[in-house]
Design an enzyme around this catalytic site. Structure first.
Site, PDB file in Angstrom:
ATOM      1  N   ASP A 120      18.379  84.220  14.570  1.00  7.93           N
ATOM      2  CA  ASP A 120      18.152  84.773  13.577  1.00  7.93           C
ATOM      3  C   ASP A 120      19.375  86.180  12.629  1.00  7.93           C
ATOM      4  OD1 ASP A 120      15.646  86.778  11.894  1.00  7.93           O
ATOM      5  OD2 ASP A 120      16.711  88.272  13.490  1.00  7.93           O
TER       6      ASP A 120
ATOM      7  N   THR B  92      17.166  87.467   6.070  1.00  7.14           N
ATOM      8  CA  THR B  92      18.520  88.323   6.305  1.00  7.14           C
ATOM      9  C   THR B  92      19.300  86.767   6.087  1.00  7.14           C
ATOM     10  OG1 THR B  92      17.553  87.633   8.407  1.00  7.14           O
ATOM     11  CG2 THR B  92      17.582  89.360   7.649  1.00  7.14           C
ATOM     12  N   THR B  93      19.702  86.042   6.514  1.00  9.66           N
ATOM     13  CA  THR B  93      20.823  85.085   6.316  1.00  9.66           C
ATOM     14  C   THR B  93      21.281  85.467   4.775  1.00  9.66           C
ATOM     15  OG1 THR B  93      19.567  83.851   8.887  1.00  9.66           O
ATOM     16  CG2 THR B  93      21.700  82.712   7.616  1.00  9.66           C
TER      17      THR B  93
ATOM     18  N   ASP C  24       9.038  88.097  12.373  1.00 11.44           N
ATOM     19  CA  ASP C  24       9.593  87.552  10.681  1.00 11.44           C
ATOM     20  C   ASP C  24       8.034  86.575  10.079  1.00 11.44           C
ATOM     21  OD1 ASP C  24      12.660  87.772  11.751  1.00 11.44           O
ATOM     22  OD2 ASP C  24      12.812  85.566  11.438  1.00 11.44           O
TER      23      ASP C  24
HETATM   24  P1  ADP Z   1      16.684  83.543   6.754  1.00 16.89           P
HETATM   25  O1  ADP Z   1      16.560  83.955   7.188  1.00 16.89           O
HETATM   26  O2  ADP Z   1      17.412  83.583   5.045  1.00 16.89           O
HETATM   27  O3  ADP Z   1      15.236  83.595   6.044  1.00 16.89           O
HETATM   28  P2  ADP Z   1      16.457  81.272   7.579  1.00 16.89           P
HETATM   29  O4  ADP Z   1      17.072  80.435   8.822  1.00 16.89           O
HETATM   30  O5  ADP Z   1      14.263  81.516   7.967  1.00 16.89           O
HETATM   31  O6  ADP Z   1      17.003  82.407   7.216  1.00 16.89           O
HETATM   32  O7  ADP Z   1      15.910  80.187   6.121  1.00 16.89           O
HETATM   33  C1  ADP Z   1      15.142  79.797   5.234  1.00 16.89           C
HETATM   34  C2  ADP Z   1      15.621  79.366   4.251  1.00 16.89           C
HETATM   35  O8  ADP Z   1      15.208  77.880   5.187  1.00 16.89           O
HETATM   36  C3  ADP Z   1      14.698  79.352   2.994  1.00 16.89           C
HETATM   37  O9  ADP Z   1      15.483  78.732   2.036  1.00 16.89           O
HETATM   38  C4  ADP Z   1      13.721  77.989   2.933  1.00 16.89           C
HETATM   39  O10 ADP Z   1      12.959  77.921   2.035  1.00 16.89           O
HETATM   40  C5  ADP Z   1      14.244  77.516   3.602  1.00 16.89           C
HETATM   41  N1  ADP Z   1      13.392  76.063   4.485  1.00 16.89           N
HETATM   42  C6  ADP Z   1      12.558  76.404   5.264  1.00 16.89           C
HETATM   43  N2  ADP Z   1      11.424  75.573   5.664  1.00 16.89           N
HETATM   44  C7  ADP Z   1      11.866  74.581   5.008  1.00 16.89           C
HETATM   45  C8  ADP Z   1      11.895  73.367   5.090  1.00 16.89           C
HETATM   46  N3  ADP Z   1      11.376  72.255   5.528  1.00 16.89           N
HETATM   47  N4  ADP Z   1      12.532  72.383   4.419  1.00 16.89           N
HETATM   48  C9  ADP Z   1      13.571  72.839   3.512  1.00 16.89           C
HETATM   49  N5  ADP Z   1      14.023  74.118   3.736  1.00 16.89           N
HETATM   50  C10 ADP Z   1      12.964  75.422   4.217  1.00 16.89           C
HETATM   51 MG    MG Z   2      14.245  83.141   7.770  1.00 17.57          MG
END
Ligand code: ADP
Ligand code: MG
Length: 550
Positions: free
Chosen positions: A61, A94-95, A386
């Site tokens: 996270d 956030t990332t 989240d």
């Molecule tokens: P954040 O802290 O920004 O939410 P995450 O590690 O949760 O970071 O990653 C979010 C990103 O991962 C988003 O751009 C989302 O669209 C993408 N994402 C989530 N699930 C999938 C998936 N199954 N395939 C491709 N991208 C995905």
């Molecule tokens: Mg996320």
């Protein structure tokens, strides 16, 4: 006269200005963003953060990583604030926000090398951000607040890549039900969703309880385990005879005198219990201690009592049951009591917990999250946080976007178009913004071990051909329809990420003079160490100790 340097600053202040200051700040910001980049997306890796006293947090996270990192450099802190505001506004992304901010800074550095003035970059970035938000808003999918299927997908997308992924169906169902239970006139206060974590058992055994769960047991074995039609007294003072402040010596000269002294204490405790009973209470939550003797009297009266309940829990109980928190037991009346259908002590994974169900105000639910170890449960709790955030935002806004890099590619495309209409060197900044936002699909590919150039090229051509939902399936590396795949995110997560990343990057870019130490009110030890901050990590306390990143 004339050749003598004029000292305006105190001797122990340090000053860095012009390009040096910019480079230093940009590098610090980039370093922060680089630190979380590998965690982005479903195939992102976790970090193990080891605190100064050996405490360990394993997480994926973004905001948690940055909070734990103890970032000191002021420009780096601005990037950390991006994560904080993203978390506050949307609960997710956030990332993404931090990575985009870092990439905006990196692209700005190239522009600075080409002698584009920072204020021109700032203005170009702002125009680009406006256009980006507009593009995102134009490509949304509408969602009805009651569309559980879609809300589940939203929750599951937010949980992918986190420890919760294996049980995401079970957990997303809990999240959606929890949010729907606490909606009140379209408003959602997530404080009404209480989360209790239990180590032991499987994640799938997690459950949602309509009401409140208090992680305590009843104070006396002779008290009832279950009370129906509960009338609940909430008390924030001890049910004890007040001890005198100082050590006092009581001289008794006969057994009778001692007995009468003890009797007096007993009478006082009995009176307190009588007051509670006379008000009509059959359940007591006390924020402080309950004397052994008082416990005994309460048990005799068939009252279920809990001591040392958390202050925040007592507050929530007041809201859930409609009761008032009483500070003076003498004054307690029927009006102060809260109501609940049942109050019951149950055993969850070997631990006693008090369940308060069928409350007066049903807008209060509890989630029991279970998992094999503490690290697992903690990471699940963050994933649930989240997921609650995104479902809340979706119910409020009713607008979502396909994920997997689709919105970023769409935005980059629109920005490159838009750049042609922008006059002057700002055009360069708009183009850089377009390149910068593509860091999201690029990183999703990289983290999944897929060739990022190939992915970007295919994504661009699909979007160019009008396919707005084409994104990267990080599990297969294929370009897929993200909406069909169920990878969807709230619009607000994306627009907020654009806004906060742009603001932070612009703010950092506009600084061309850093004066540290001097006379800013603090002593030098409190001032951030600005020396030698040329390279990534320079001057960033805490980052060095983060070598445990996996
Ligand atoms: P954040 O802290 O920004 O939410 P995450 O590690 O949760 O970071 O990653 C979010 C990103 O991962 C988003 O751009 C989302 O669209 C993408 N994402 C989530 N699930 C999938 C998936 N199954 N395939 C491709 N991208 C995905
Ligand atoms: Mg996320």
């Amino acid at each position: 006269m004339g050749n003598q340097p004029v000292l305006v600053l105190s001797e122990d202040s340090e000053r860095t200005s012009g390009r040096d200051a910019q480079t230093m700040n940009i590098n610090a910001g980039k370093a922060v963003s680089e630190a979380v980049r590998t965690t982005l997306g479903p195939r992102g890796m976790d970090k193990m953060l080891v605190g100064s006293v050996g405490d360990v947090v394993i997480t994926n996270d973004g905001v948690t990583i940055l909070d734990q990192m103890d970032v000191e450099h002021p420009a780096a802190q601005m990037i950390v604030e991006v994560a904080d505001s993203q978390e506050e506004e949307t609960g997710d992304g956030t990332t993404t926000a931090v990575v985009v901010a870092g990439e905006l800074l990196k692209r700005a550095e190239d522009l600075l090398e080409q002698d584009v003035h920072p204020t021109v970059i700032a203005s170009g970035y702002r125009q680009a951000a406006d256009k980006a938000r507009e593009t995102l808003e134009d490509n949304t999918i509408d969602v009805d607040a009651s569309d559980e299927e879609q809300l589940n997908r939203i929750a599951q997308t937010a949980m992918t890549g986190k420890g919760a992924e294996d049980a995401k169906e079970t957990l997303s169902d809990l999240v959606v039900r929890a949010v729907q239970a606490v909606v009140e006139d379209g408003e959602i206060d997530l404080d009404n969703v209480k989360i209790e974590t239990v180590v032991g058992g499987a994640v799938e055994d997690s459950e949602l309880v309509e009401g409140m769960i208090i992680d305590k047991d009843r104070v006396h074995a002779n008290m009832p385990k279950r009370v129906d039609d509960a009338r609940i007294a909430l008390i924030d003072t001890p049910i004890e005879v007040k001890e005198t402040e100082t050590d006092t010596e009581i001289n008794v000269s006969s057994p009778d005198e001692l007995q009468s002294f003890l009797d007096q204490e007993e009478d006082m405790l009995r009176e307190m219990v009588e007051d509670i009973k006379d008000a009509g209470a059959n359940v007591v939550f006390c924020q402080k201690g309950i004397d052994d003797m008082a416990q005994h009297f309460l048990a005799q009266e068939g009252i279920l009592a809990v001591r040392r309940a958390k202050k925040s829990d007592v507050k929530k109980l007041a809201r859930a049951t409609g009761g008032k928190v009483v500070s003076n037991i003498d004054d307690i009346t029927e009006d102060d009591l809260g109501n609940a259908g049942t109050v019951e002590e149950r055993v969850v994974s070997g631990d006693e917990m008090i369940f308060v169900e069928d409350c007066e105000n049903p807008k209060s639910v509890s989630m029991i999250l279970r998992g094999g170890t503490e690290h697992v449960v903690d990471e699940i709790e963050r994933a649930i946080d989240d997921a609650l955030g995104v479902v809340r935002v979706t119910v409020q806004d009713g607008e979502i976007l396909p994920g997997g890099g689709a919105p970023e590619i769409q935005t980059a495309l629109a920005l490159r178009d838009f750049a042609d209409s922008v006059e002057g060197r700002e055009q360069l900044a708009v183009e850089s913004f377009a390149d910068a936002i593509e860091i999201i699909p690029r990183t999703l590919a990289e983290n999944a071990g897929i060739d990022s150039i190939d992915s970007l090229v295919s994504l661009r051509s699909r979007h160019d051909g009008g396919d707005q939902t084409a994104g990267l399936d990080a599990n297969t590396g294929e370009i897929e329809n993200m909406e069909e795949l169920g990878v969807v995110e709230p619009l607000r997560v994306k627009t907020q990420a654009v806004s906060s990343a742009t603001e932070a990057a612009v703010m950092i870019l506009r600084i061309d003079d850093v004066i540290a130490g001097g006379d800013m009110g603090g002593d030098d030890e409190d001032m951030p160490d600005m020396g030698g901050a040329g390279g990534p990590g320079g001057g960033m306390g805490g980052m060095g100790g983060m070598g445990g990143a996996m």
